[in-house]
Structures are given as structure tokens and as C-alpha cells.
Design a protein around this motif. Sequence first.
Motif, PDB file in Angstrom:
ATOM      1  N   LEU A  90     -16.149 -27.923 -61.866  1.00 38.96           N
ATOM      2  CA  LEU A  90     -14.795 -27.639 -61.085  1.00 38.96           C
ATOM      3  C   LEU A  90     -15.245 -26.564 -59.904  1.00 38.96           C
ATOM      4  N   GLU A  91     -16.233 -25.984 -60.489  1.00 36.56           N
ATOM      5  CA  GLU A  91     -16.798 -25.026 -59.203  1.00 36.56           C
ATOM      6  C   GLU A  91     -17.113 -25.846 -57.835  1.00 36.56           C
ATOM      7  N   SER A  92     -17.598 -26.997 -58.117  1.00 38.02           N
ATOM      8  CA  SER A  92     -18.104 -27.720 -57.051  1.00 38.02           C
ATOM      9  C   SER A  92     -16.867 -28.270 -56.316  1.00 38.02           C
ATOM     10  N   ILE A  93     -15.723 -28.276 -56.653  1.00 49.08           N
ATOM     11  CA  ILE A  93     -14.518 -28.630 -55.999  1.00 49.08           C
ATOM     12  C   ILE A  93     -13.605 -27.664 -55.662  1.00 49.08           C
ATOM     13  N   ASP A  94     -13.958 -26.357 -55.766  1.00 47.23           N
ATOM     14  CA  ASP A  94     -13.192 -25.081 -55.581  1.00 47.23           C
ATOM     15  C   ASP A  94     -12.144 -25.157 -56.348  1.00 47.23           C
ATOM     16  N   GLY A  95     -12.120 -25.451 -57.593  1.00 42.89           N
ATOM     17  CA  GLY A  95     -11.341 -25.515 -58.670  1.00 42.89           C
ATOM     18  C   GLY A  95     -11.138 -24.279 -59.414  1.00 42.89           C
ATOM     19  N   GLN A  98     -16.442 -19.389 -58.446  1.00 42.61           N
ATOM     20  CA  GLN A  98     -18.003 -19.486 -58.609  1.00 42.61           C
ATOM     21  C   GLN A  98     -18.669 -18.673 -59.609  1.00 42.61           C
ATOM     22  N   ASP A  99     -19.633 -19.353 -60.346  1.00 44.49           N
ATOM     23  CA  ASP A  99     -20.388 -19.065 -61.710  1.00 44.49           C
ATOM     24  C   ASP A  99     -19.634 -18.846 -62.867  1.00 44.49           C
ATOM     25  N   LEU A 100     -18.359 -19.312 -62.690  1.00 46.47           N
ATOM     26  CA  LEU A 100     -17.385 -19.175 -63.920  1.00 46.47           C
ATOM     27  C   LEU A 100     -18.150 -19.898 -65.321  1.00 46.47           C
TER      28      LEU A 100
END
Length: 334
Positions: A90-95, A98-100
Amino acid sequence: MSLEPIEPERALELYIADRENSVTQATIYSHRSRLGHFIRWCDNEGITNLNELSGRQLHEFRIWRRMEGDLSPATEKTQMDTLRVFIKWLESIDGVEQDLHTKVLSPNLTGEDNIRDEMLGSERADRILNYLEKYKYASRPHVVLTLMWHTMMRVGEIHALDCADYDPAKQSLEVAHRPDTGTTLKNQGKGERFVALSDHVCKLLDDWLEHTRPSVTDEHGREPLIATSHGRAHTTTLRGDCYRFTRPCVVTGECPHGREIEQCEATAYDGASGCPSVESPHALRRGGITHALQEGWPMKAVRDRATETVLSMHYDSRSEEEKMEQRRDYLDDL
């Protein structure tokens, strides 16, 4: 970073679609099932946009899932590790922020905690198979769950069987690796072997073939032993059969989790994996192995049946048949 709003259900759909070409169908099915619990939790908590997901909420989910599913440390780790992969994607698609994914915690396993503990007990297996015997005799689920328990085969091995692999005269099944015509075994040629069958299992297969099995071939012109009206039953279908008929409410008419059965989403045909008490094919296979050992089967007989024994073209065929006869003797004595 500017996040783009995304609903939990939509996020799961996109994640599965993205991974379908890079992992096996078995992995896809497992991830969809595990992450389904997270989506359900989001719905319960009123979370409609994953942009707002926080580390504290991820921890709350972990505690909720552990308690609701009565998870062992090993199972909890598997589910949280899958969630971490999902959050990182999800981080890679800005969902999500970051780093969650680094805030998704899972148990550190030591000693016996690291042993997979999924296993269907023999008493519960008897209840399930007796139910199928009475109400779903010679149906596809009846045949599938019987093979999982009594032959200790993996899903991929059951999927790969053809009608011609069943020899009613010798009361055996031949497990074969056939990559050129669409079916493979986990350990390829090393997984090939004969499996001896009891009279009871043979009678069930005979009735399945004569009365119930759809008269179909697969795309390679082969006649699959376990078939649907569309051809060879997919491994996802076989897992679904297992999930649907290991739901306690199917056999007992009661829910051990206090749910209203008529309103439970796990009663839907494709929703069975949402039941906390369903068992996987692995649990049936492991339970069958344990039951055989408890019943006094020699370790070698169980090993020959449940693990990958090389079937060499150079072996004397009579010696293989003699081994098969010996294994069947153990079955008929049960």
C-alpha cells in the motif's frame, strides 16, 4: 507525501490483482483469506479510508484477531506477516503513510512455537465425514475430504489425479507428475508414488465415478478424477470444499462463536474462510498422519503414504505392488 484515498475492499482487490502473475494460486488464496479478516475488522471499526490507518490501530487489529480467532503464536505470526506485506505494498501506491509496515508487529517464535499446529482432530474428522456420508454421499466434497484425511494427499496431488490413476482391482491410486499436460507435483518426480486404498474409500470412488462425477475432460483431453462441470477441479475449489465443510455450523447446526448463523457472512458459498473454526487442507492432512501414527501404523507405512517416495522406472513393478499390498493391509485392519 500526498496520499490518495482508498477503501479497504478496493485495496485488497488491487493487491490481489497485482500479485496474481508473480505468485502461485495457493499463495493468492492464502493471502486473500488472511487479509479478509483485516478487511472485516476495518468494516467493524468503520475504517473506510486506509490513508488514516495508524500503528496503534494495527496493534488493535492484532489483539482483536488473536482473541477472535484464538490464534496460536505461529498462526498469529503468519497472519501478521501477510498483513505487513500488504501494508508495504500500500505504501508503494500512496495508500498509507510511508514506513507504516514497520509498525506491524508479530510474535518472535522460539522452540515449539515455531511448529505449525494446524491439525484436525480425529473425533471432529469423524463427525465431518459421517455428515458427508449421510447427507452428501459421493459428492465432490465428500470425495475430496475423504482423500485428504485417508490418503494424506496434498491439494495439488488430488488436483493432479486422473480417472485412469485409480485402479479398483488393485485398490490404489497412482500419484504422477505431468507438467507437459498441466498438472505438477510440489516435489515433481520425487512426489510420484502409489497409494493403497481401503475398501471403504474404493467404494466411495466407485460410486463417485459411476453416479456423480461430471463426464468431462480437461483442456489436455485428460479425464480428471476430481471434476466439475467445467473440467478439472481447481485447487481453489478443493480448498473451498475443505473450508465449507469444516465450518462447525454445517455439521452441528450451532456456532461456537455465538454468531447468528443466518446472518453470518461465513455461511456464504465463497465466505467460508471467514469462519474462525474452519480448517485448511493442511490441517486434514496433518490430522490424518497423526491419527495413523496413533493407531499404531509403522512409521515407514505412514512415510510412504504421506511423503514423497521416489517411484523409479527401474524398480521391479512387483516389489512396488507388494509394498502397496502391505500398506493396504494396515488400512483394512483399522
